[in-house]
Design an enzyme around this catalytic site. Structure first.
Site, PDB file in Angstrom:
ATOM      1  N   ASP A  33      -9.508  13.226 -20.768  1.00 20.48           N
ATOM      2  CA  ASP A  33      -8.151  12.794 -20.680  1.00 20.48           C
ATOM      3  C   ASP A  33      -7.700  11.351 -20.584  1.00 20.48           C
ATOM      4  OD1 ASP A  33      -7.459  15.536 -20.768  1.00 20.48           O
ATOM      5  OD2 ASP A  33      -6.691  15.771 -18.941  1.00 20.48           O
ATOM      6  N   TYR A  91     -18.045  17.425 -13.563  1.00 21.63           N
ATOM      7  CA  TYR A  91     -16.973  16.527 -13.171  1.00 21.63           C
ATOM      8  C   TYR A  91     -16.791  16.200 -11.707  1.00 21.63           C
ATOM      9  CZ  TYR A  91     -14.887  16.060 -17.916  1.00 21.63           C
ATOM     10  OH  TYR A  91     -14.782  15.824 -19.363  1.00 21.63           O
TER      11      TYR A  91
END
Length: 234
Positions: A33, A91
């Site tokens: 993103d 992540y």
């Protein structure tokens, strides 16, 4: 690549093409993103001959700008693909309890740190192979919403609260949505049972979900099978 901005892919591709004196196209393992960081990113490119990799690495880094660095170049089997052959991705989302100018761009400042035990009870609910469409941004480009999450845990490190999640794949906005929902549980705005119901019952009614800010999220690792890599000379 971006039509209206400089990108990591664009700069790397241009630099590789100049070093190798031919048009090179690179393919990344994933895209994040806007505003999300990456400590490790992987890309592949095709070349008709085997170059001297150490020399190529040196020449490429000499050409790249100071805010970019290639750490390694490895030969791989024919047809290997940085995105589709990735076995897992990791992540981490970082939260800090106090304003800190030295990590303000890589961590989310949260006034009160939620209880670690409660956050881990919420995190454990996501450690499963499941349809996670409910926890992602709706997009027509995705063929399946099934993700296999192998690790989902919160831990403390250097006074920070860090969420680590490992899965075979992630959907758009998925990690930031998961973090946002867990923080709701941690702050008492949602119960564990309500979160579990969201995960398992696949309600068709999507609640208004505020995604956790992107700057706290970092792509840490992209993993591959050892069989993908060829033995390097020397």
């Amino acid at each position: 690549m971006q039509k209206n901005a400089i990108s990591v892919q664009g700069v790397l591709q241009e630099s590789l093409s100049r070093v190798l004196a031919e048009c090179i196209l690179i393919y990344g393992s994933s895209r994040t993103d806007k505003g999300v960081h990456a400590k490790q990113q992987v890309a592949h490119f095709d070349l008709g001959y085997a170059p001297n990799l150490s020399n190529l690495l040196y020449r490429l880094n000499r050409m790249l700008p100071s805010d970019m660095s290639v750490t390694a170049i490895h030969p791989v089997v024919d047809g290997a693909h940085a995105r589709f052959d990735a076995c897992y991705r990791v992540y981490e989302y970082t939260i800090i309890p106090n304003k800190d100018p030295f990590c303000s761009h890589t961590a989310n400042w949260f006034q009160y740190l939620p209880p670690l035990e409660l956050l881990n009870q919420a995190a454990a609910l996501f450690c499963r192979k499941e349809d996670f469409e409910f926890f992602s941004k709706v997009t027509k480009q995705v063929q399946t919403f099934i993700c296999d999450i192998k690790e989902s845990i919160w831990f403390q490190k250097d006074g920070k609260l860090v969420f680590r999640i490992k899965a075979d794949r992630f959907l758009r906005g998925m990690v930031r949505t998961i973090v946002s929902m867990m923080l709701k549980v941690g702050s008492g705005k949602m119960s564990l049972s309500a979160l579990k119901k969201m995960i398992t019952e696949k309600s068709t009614i999507r609640p208004i979900i505020t995604l956790a800010p992107p700057h706290g999220l970092t792509l840490i690792e992209v993993g591959y099978s050892e069989g993908l890599f060829l033995k390097e000379d020397g």
